[in-house]
Motif scaffolding. Structure first.
Motif, PDB file in Angstrom:
ATOM      1  N   LEU A  43       0.806  -1.190  -0.168  1.00 38.59           N
ATOM      2  CA  LEU A  43       0.048  -0.028   0.028  1.00 38.59           C
ATOM      3  C   LEU A  43       0.959   1.226  -0.013  1.00 38.59           C
ATOM      4  CD1 LEU A  43      -2.728  -1.015   2.544  1.00 38.59           C
ATOM      5  CD2 LEU A  43      -3.205  -0.313   0.188  1.00 38.59           C
ATOM      6  N   LEU A  44       1.898   1.223   0.759  1.00 39.16           N
ATOM      7  CA  LEU A  44       2.781   2.476   0.837  1.00 39.16           C
ATOM      8  C   LEU A  44       3.793   2.485  -0.544  1.00 39.16           C
ATOM      9  CD1 LEU A  44       3.905   2.263   4.669  1.00 39.16           C
ATOM     10  CD2 LEU A  44       2.328   3.856   3.442  1.00 39.16           C
ATOM     11  N   CYS A  45       3.661   1.769  -1.294  1.00 38.47           N
ATOM     12  CA  CYS A  45       4.527   1.751  -2.455  1.00 38.47           C
ATOM     13  C   CYS A  45       4.163   3.085  -3.464  1.00 38.47           C
ATOM     14  CB  CYS A  45       4.787   0.592  -3.383  1.00 38.47           C
ATOM     15  SG  CYS A  45       5.501  -0.730  -2.735  1.00 38.47           S
ATOM     16  N   ARG A  46       4.971   4.045  -3.571  1.00 38.67           N
ATOM     17  CA  ARG A  46       4.464   5.141  -4.257  1.00 38.67           C
ATOM     18  C   ARG A  46       4.588   5.092  -5.650  1.00 38.67           C
ATOM     19  NH1 ARG A  46       4.262   9.577  -0.965  1.00 38.67           N
ATOM     20  NH2 ARG A  46       5.357   9.426   1.182  1.00 38.67           N
ATOM     21  N   ARG A  47       5.261   4.111  -6.135  1.00 35.86           N
ATOM     22  CA  ARG A  47       5.406   3.654  -7.501  1.00 35.86           C
ATOM     23  C   ARG A  47       5.094   2.198  -7.758  1.00 35.86           C
ATOM     24  NH1 ARG A  47      10.777   4.814 -10.349  1.00 35.86           N
ATOM     25  NH2 ARG A  47      11.380   3.678  -8.580  1.00 35.86           N
ATOM     26  N   ALA A  48       4.615   1.890  -8.781  1.00 30.65           N
ATOM     27  CA  ALA A  48       4.445   0.553  -8.891  1.00 30.65           C
ATOM     28  C   ALA A  48       5.935  -0.443  -9.102  1.00 30.65           C
ATOM     29  CB  ALA A  48       3.726   0.380 -10.291  1.00 30.65           C
ATOM     30  N   GLU A  49       6.876   0.351  -9.592  1.00 33.82           N
ATOM     31  CA  GLU A  49       8.111   0.140  -9.538  1.00 33.82           C
ATOM     32  C   GLU A  49       8.756  -0.583  -8.206  1.00 33.82           C
ATOM     33  OE1 GLU A  49       7.189   2.394 -11.167  1.00 33.82           O
ATOM     34  OE2 GLU A  49       7.773   2.350 -13.290  1.00 33.82           O
TER      35      GLU A  49
END
Length: 376
Positions: free
Chosen positions: A103-109
């Protein structure tokens, strides 16, 4: 649903399992030799070449019950044992930790960077072992090669597929509750602000462009949160700067802290209970699960005498085969009392068996029921 979700699920959940086990081993003052052996046993199963190859085959993610079964088998690949209650608590902690990180990932990468952070930390847990380092380096290389050609759309689909797997999981975990990251209903708070992803600007400027594409004017506005300048892109190499800290060991700072306990008053969902692989209705999914389990269990080395435990089949076993008072607390004894019906037949079968007594080893008392009591 992405067909490349399973490796990310497996490695991240497995990493969280190792973090929790390591924390409990240290909190219970288990000798380092035993702790490292447990880590290496599980890591050896997780990153075996045949298992990794099967994971990266394009396929649908396993169901929750199937994943629960796989990690139940994996946890018992070591010299330690888990009862159903302890495994339930362990699995819930794994699921909620990985869900929060995704959830905290700001980018899909960033999903890939989270996975690589898990592998980097696992490398430290197994210590100085060339075989395990080779396995982990190979897995890191495979991750980079496999997902390196993915487009942004592919990676966004991958992240959304992961969140779909976790969408019905709302277990309350005190470490998140205490840090105000989780609501009382088990849902997470996602805060605004902080560093923006690589390739993005800090919010606060509106630019206007004409029909010819030339900038006409711009104006500033006050954003609702405090944002920081963009970070550099994290490395996908075997060894490199991942930039983000998501996926690292959040239990390492305090080995005896009680903050990793799950809230006691949250009931377990029915679908987190241990289930046999055959419980899945989809025959294709069941077949794939059985194949992966075969790979995991098929590479397990036969237990040595130091890993063995005493199994008392009948109450009238020879007295010398029973554990002494000195060793009683360190030996697992399973008693099976046969009914009168069929006793003669069982006695006949027993006469055909030869039971070799083995020496007591140093690992007979590694029951994770005690180790996981505080994760309750």
């Amino acid at each position: 649903m992405s067909l490349h979700t399973l490796p990310i699920l497996f490695f991240n959940l497995g990493g969280e399992m190792l973090y929790i086990l390591d924390q409990r081993l240290r909190a219970q003052n288990i000798p380092p030799k035993k702790s490292v052996k447990v880590m290496r046993d599980i890591v050896g199963q997780m990153f075996d070449a045949r298992c990794v190859k099967e994971l990266f085959r394009p396929q649908q993610a396993f169901s929750k019950k199937s994943l629960r079964t796989v990690f139940d088998r994996l946890a018992h690949a070591s010299i330690m044992k888990l009862n159903t209650t302890a495994m339930d608590k362990l699995y819930d902690l794994m699921i909620m930790a990985v869900k929060y990180q995704i959830l905290l990932c700001r980018r899909a990468e960033d999903v890939i960077l989270v996975t690589l952070n898990h592998l980097d930390t696992i490398r430290a847990l197994v210590g100085d072992s060339d075989n395990h380092s080779i396995m982990l380096n190979s897995a890191c290389k495979t991750i980079g090669n496999h997902y390196g050609h993915f487009s942004s759309a592919d990676l966004i689909l991958l992240r959304n597929s992961l969140l779909t797997v976790f969408q019905d999981s709302h277990k309350r975990v005190s470490v998140f509750l205490k840090s105000n990251a989780q609501q009382i209903n088990g849902r997470f708070f996602i805060s605004m602000g902080g560093p923006v992803p690589s390739g993005f600007e800090v919010p606060g400027t509106i630019r206007y462009y004409g029909e010819d594409g030339a900038k006409v004017s711009e104006e500033d506005f006050a954003s609702l949160a405090l944002y920081e300048a963009a970070e550099e892109a994290g490395s996908w190499e075997i060894v490199g700067n991942r930039v983000i800290t998501l996926g690292t060991n959040m239990y390492a700072a305090d080995s005896v802290s009680e903050s990793d306990k799950e809230s006691r008053d949250e009931p377990h969902d029915e679908d987190t209970a241990p289930q046999a692989p055959k419980s899945d209705g989809d025959p294709v999914m069941r077949a794939e699960l059985q194949l992966l389990e075969k790979l995991i269990m098929g590479i397990r080395e036969p237990p040595s005498s130091e890993d063995s435990f005493r199994l008392q089949l009948f109450p009238d076993d020879n007295e010398q085969d029973r554990p002494s008072k000195k060793n009683k607390s360190s030996v697992t004894v399973v008693q099976i009392s046969p009914s009168k019906k069929g006793k003669d037949e069982l006695h006949k079968i027993m006469q055909d068996l030869t039971v070799q007594d083995t020496a007591q080893g140093p690992y007979d008392d590694d029951d994770l029921l005690d180790l996981m009591d505080s994760v309750s």
